[in-house]
Design a protein around this motif. Structure first.
Motif, PDB file in Angstrom:
ATOM      1  N   ARG A 173     -32.744  18.786   2.556  1.00 19.33           N
ATOM      2  CA  ARG A 173     -32.666  18.281   1.177  1.00 19.33           C
ATOM      3  C   ARG A 173     -31.642  19.022   0.324  1.00 19.33           C
ATOM      4  O   ARG A 173     -31.069  18.441  -0.590  1.00 19.33           O
ATOM      5  CB  ARG A 173     -34.040  18.365   0.518  1.00 19.33           C
ATOM      6  CG  ARG A 173     -35.001  17.414   1.202  1.00 19.33           C
ATOM      7  CD  ARG A 173     -36.298  17.257   0.450  1.00 19.33           C
ATOM      8  NE  ARG A 173     -37.170  16.359   1.208  1.00 19.33           N
ATOM      9  CZ  ARG A 173     -38.473  16.268   1.019  1.00 19.33           C
ATOM     10  NH1 ARG A 173     -39.044  17.007   0.100  1.00 19.33           N
ATOM     11  NH2 ARG A 173     -39.188  15.451   1.749  1.00 19.33           N
ATOM     12  N   HIS A 174     -31.426  20.312   0.604  1.00 23.88           N
ATOM     13  CA  HIS A 174     -30.620  21.111  -0.330  1.00 23.88           C
ATOM     14  C   HIS A 174     -29.529  21.933   0.340  1.00 23.88           C
ATOM     15  O   HIS A 174     -28.882  22.725  -0.325  1.00 23.88           O
ATOM     16  CB  HIS A 174     -31.534  22.047  -1.128  1.00 23.88           C
ATOM     17  CG  HIS A 174     -32.630  21.338  -1.861  1.00 23.88           C
ATOM     18  ND1 HIS A 174     -32.379  20.458  -2.891  1.00 23.88           N
ATOM     19  CD2 HIS A 174     -33.976  21.342  -1.683  1.00 23.88           C
ATOM     20  CE1 HIS A 174     -33.536  19.972  -3.333  1.00 23.88           C
ATOM     21  NE2 HIS A 174     -34.519  20.485  -2.619  1.00 23.88           N
ATOM     22  N   GLY A 175     -29.345  21.833   1.656  1.00 29.13           N
ATOM     23  CA  GLY A 175     -28.409  22.747   2.310  1.00 29.13           C
ATOM     24  C   GLY A 175     -27.559  22.106   3.381  1.00 29.13           C
ATOM     25  O   GLY A 175     -27.053  20.988   3.221  1.00 29.13           O
ATOM     26  N   ALA A 176     -27.442  22.804   4.512  1.00 23.93           N
ATOM     27  CA  ALA A 176     -26.508  22.425   5.572  1.00 23.93           C
ATOM     28  C   ALA A 176     -26.914  21.140   6.293  1.00 23.93           C
ATOM     29  O   ALA A 176     -26.143  20.608   7.086  1.00 23.93           O
ATOM     30  CB  ALA A 176     -26.383  23.562   6.581  1.00 23.93           C
ATOM     31  N   GLY A 177     -28.121  20.647   6.045  1.00 21.87           N
ATOM     32  CA  GLY A 177     -28.583  19.454   6.744  1.00 21.87           C
ATOM     33  C   GLY A 177     -28.477  18.176   5.928  1.00 21.87           C
ATOM     34  O   GLY A 177     -28.889  17.108   6.386  1.00 21.87           O
ATOM     35  N   ARG A 178     -27.899  18.272   4.707  1.00 17.02           N
ATOM     36  CA  ARG A 178     -27.812  17.079   3.854  1.00 17.02           C
ATOM     37  C   ARG A 178     -27.038  15.968   4.554  1.00 17.02           C
ATOM     38  O   ARG A 178     -25.945  16.201   5.088  1.00 17.02           O
ATOM     39  CB  ARG A 178     -27.131  17.408   2.531  1.00 17.02           C
ATOM     40  CG  ARG A 178     -28.110  17.817   1.441  1.00 17.02           C
ATOM     41  CD  ARG A 178     -27.384  18.247   0.199  1.00 17.02           C
ATOM     42  NE  ARG A 178     -26.513  19.378   0.517  1.00 17.02           N
ATOM     43  CZ  ARG A 178     -25.972  20.183  -0.375  1.00 17.02           C
ATOM     44  NH1 ARG A 178     -26.197  19.973  -1.642  1.00 17.02           N
ATOM     45  NH2 ARG A 178     -25.198  21.183  -0.019  1.00 17.02           N
ATOM     46  N   GLY A 179     -27.605  14.787   4.563  1.00 15.84           N
ATOM     47  CA  GLY A 179     -26.916  13.638   5.145  1.00 15.84           C
ATOM     48  C   GLY A 179     -27.155  13.460   6.632  1.00 15.84           C
ATOM     49  O   GLY A 179     -26.788  12.423   7.182  1.00 15.84           O
ATOM     50  N   ALA A 180     -27.756  14.449   7.307  1.00 13.71           N
ATOM     51  CA  ALA A 180     -28.037  14.289   8.741  1.00 13.71           C
ATOM     52  C   ALA A 180     -29.235  13.347   8.909  1.00 13.71           C
ATOM     53  O   ALA A 180     -30.162  13.363   8.108  1.00 13.71           O
ATOM     54  CB  ALA A 180     -28.338  15.642   9.378  1.00 13.71           C
TER      55      ALA A 180
END
Ligand SMILES: [Zn+2]
Length: 366
Positions: A173-180
């Motif tokens: 939601r807020h870091g390196a995983g956004r959009g995955a």
């Protein structure tokens, strides 16, 4: 949605005290100007907490992963479940009492598997808690006993979950995983290795909350003994102890283990012994990740804890080991990226505590 619907929804959220709507919308551009929406800085908060090997962390958190004031406390002298959870509940209650904002609930991240839906702790080896300890019930009970102050919602919901799961939610939601769309997170904190999977924005926790216990994947049948009784598990081959063992060094027992291991990994650029140890551990980590990629087919892998530093020290080597074992299709080229969220366990716990209100904002008024 139409302009009228957007207006109705934002008006409702503003009336609930969750957001502010800029009364003098910005001009410029074509068409009618849009109102600017923001999370209300005086809006409600939740208590987010984490128990880890080096202590307790507690904070208040607003909407959108905004931590207010993380407080870090040492572990209590007695680490039985009731006393640990009482310490967390009392620290959270103190923050809630001293804040002028309404408090809507609490959630806690734990370094061990937590079953769903009953909320019991399994294999809580850090503190030798009995397997099956009803941590969700105990946490709720300690919160009921604590003085949460006059601004706490009644009833006061609470939840408990595994820290790697919550870190994955925070990164998504807020870091390196956004959009995955299929996000795999793998992490090593104090001891052992945790994993989590977020699919289309939701944690995949399996039939009983126990999915993605990746620590017992075998990556070296002749490797170091694991607490499960086997040898060469990802747990015992890629955690801080494993890196020290690979370097032939012993960590200082009086300092936090993770910090020492991260410093050792970072010294690989100038120290040949650290370099060799990092490469050995990176090879084992790559084998484990390849196994997960072949089964789960993620579109992104986020590494955190010590694994973040191993990635930084040898990114090409890690990618090559993974690609070598994933010979087909795009799975061989899955991006492996470092975690970005500070205090990801706390941010994830905040997301969990906010969950009932994200699902139904009207519940804020309850
Ligand atoms: Zn094992």
């Amino acid at each position: 949605m139409t302009r009228a619907t957007a207006g109705a929804v934002s008006g409702e959220l503003e009336a609930l005290g969750l957001i502010t709507v800029d009364s003098r919308p910005a001009g410029g551009g074509r068409g009618r100007p849009s109102h600017r929406l923001a999370v209300d800085p005086a809006g409600p908060v939740v208590i987010a907490a984490q128990i880890h090997a080096d202590g307790l962390s507690v904070t208040l958190a607003g909407l959108g992963g905004q931590l207010v004031q993380p407080v870090h406390l040492p572990l209590p002298a007695a680490t039985d479940p009731a006393r640990m959870l009482r310490a967390v509940a009392e620290a959270g209650a103190e923050l809630a009492r001293s804040s002028a904002r309404r408090c809507l609930g609490a959630a806690l991240a734990l370094p061990n598997p937590v079953t769903e839906p009953d909320g019991t702790a399994l294999a809580a080896l850090h503190f030798a808690w009995p397997s099956g300890t009803p941590v969700a019930d105990l946490f709720a009970e300690q919160l009921r006993r604590a003085d949460l102050g006059p601004r706490a919602r009644a009833p006061f919901p609470s939840a408990v979950a595994n820290d790697a799961n919550l870190a994955a939610l925070a990164e998504h939601r807020h870091g390196a995983g956004r959009g995955a769309r299929h996000l795999l997170l793998v992490t090593s904190g104090h001891r052992g290795v945790g994993g989590a999977l977020v699919i289309d924005g939701r944690l995949h926790t399996g039939s009983a909350g126990l999915a993605l216990e990746v620590g017992h994947l075998t990556v070296d049948p002749q490797g170091r003994p694991c607490q499960c009784g086997n040898r060469g598990c990802l747990n015992s081959e890629t955690d801080p102890d494993a890196l020290f063992a690979a370097a032939g060094l012993t960590p200082d027992p009086d300092r936090p283990l993770l910090g020492q291991a991260r410093a050792l990994a970072r010294s690989a650029a100038e120290d040949p012994r650290a370099r060799e140890a990092v490469e050995r551990v990176v090879d084992r980590l790559g084998l484990g990740l390849a196994g997960m990629v072949n089964i789960l087919n993620p579109d992104r892998i986020v590494l955190s804890g010590l694994h973040l530093d191993l990635l930084a020290a040898a990114p090409e080597r890690l990618a090559a080991v993974v690609a070598d074992r994933c010979l087909w299709g795009r799975s061989g080229r899955v991006p492996i990226v470092p975690a970005e969220v500070t205090h990801a366990g706390l941010v994830g716990a905040a997301e969990l505590a906010w969950e009932p209100y994200l699902d139904d904002p009207q519940a804020v008024a309850g």
